[in-house]
Design a protein around this motif. Structure first.
Motif, mmCIF file in Angstrom:
data_model
loop_
_atom_site.group_PDB
_atom_site.id
_atom_site.type_symbol
_atom_site.label_atom_id
_atom_site.label_comp_id
_atom_site.label_asym_id
_atom_site.label_seq_id
_atom_site.Cartn_x
_atom_site.Cartn_y
_atom_site.Cartn_z
ATOM 1 N N SER A 19 0.833 -1.189 0.000
ATOM 2 C CA SER A 19 0.000 0.000 0.000
ATOM 3 C C SER A 19 0.874 1.249 0.000
ATOM 4 N N PHE A 23 -3.959 6.793 -3.889
ATOM 5 C CA PHE A 23 -3.700 5.650 -3.025
ATOM 6 C C PHE A 23 -3.550 4.428 -3.927
ATOM 7 N N ILE A 77 -2.413 0.396 -4.637
ATOM 8 C CA ILE A 77 -2.338 -0.928 -4.033
ATOM 9 C C ILE A 77 -1.671 -1.885 -5.028
ATOM 10 N N LYS A 127 -1.096 -5.734 -6.072
ATOM 11 C CA LYS A 127 -1.650 -7.082 -5.921
ATOM 12 C C LYS A 127 -0.856 -8.005 -6.827
ATOM 13 N N TRP A 184 -0.934 -3.079 -10.335
ATOM 14 C CA TRP A 184 -1.092 -1.874 -9.528
ATOM 15 C C TRP A 184 -2.457 -1.267 -9.770
ATOM 16 N N GLU A 196 -5.487 1.645 -8.385
ATOM 17 C CA GLU A 196 -5.887 2.749 -7.524
ATOM 18 C C GLU A 196 -6.862 2.157 -6.511
ATOM 19 N N GLU A 197 -6.729 2.564 -5.259
ATOM 20 C CA GLU A 197 -7.589 2.032 -4.214
ATOM 21 C C GLU A 197 -9.047 2.172 -4.622
ATOM 22 N N GLY A 198 -9.794 1.078 -4.540
ATOM 23 C CA GLY A 198 -11.204 1.065 -4.905
ATOM 24 C C GLY A 198 -11.476 0.706 -6.355
ATOM 25 N N THR A 256 -1.306 3.616 -13.608
ATOM 26 C CA THR A 256 -0.991 2.949 -12.340
ATOM 27 C C THR A 256 0.130 1.936 -12.530
#
Length: 69
Positions: free
Chosen positions: A22, A33, A35, A37, A46, A48-50, A58
């Motif tokens: 994160s 933000f 993340i 995975k 990669w 974006e959060e959500g 990203t």
């Protein structure tokens, strides 16, 4: 966990690592933000959060972050 800088599109941006996967990226237009995975083959993606998918931007940010780590 740590703070470092990456270069994206000619800008030097601040990245703060909150946890292993994160990151908070301080872009000129606002905060992102991010993340990381991993898929079942171990490749990093990669998001974006959500968000449900990786974008070209990203992915570019993620590669720059991985190069700094």
């Amino acid at each position: 966990m740590g703070v470092f800088h990456i270069s994206i599109a000619g800008s030097n941006v601040k990245v703060e690592q909150e946890s292993e996967n994160s990151f908070i990226v301080e872009l000129p237009g606002g905060t992102l933000f991010l993340i990381r995975k991993q898929d079942n083959e171990g490749a990093s993606h990669w998001f974006e959060e959500g968000a449900d998918n990786e974008t070209g931007f990203t992915k570019e940010l993620g590669i720059a972050i991985e190069n700094e780590l």
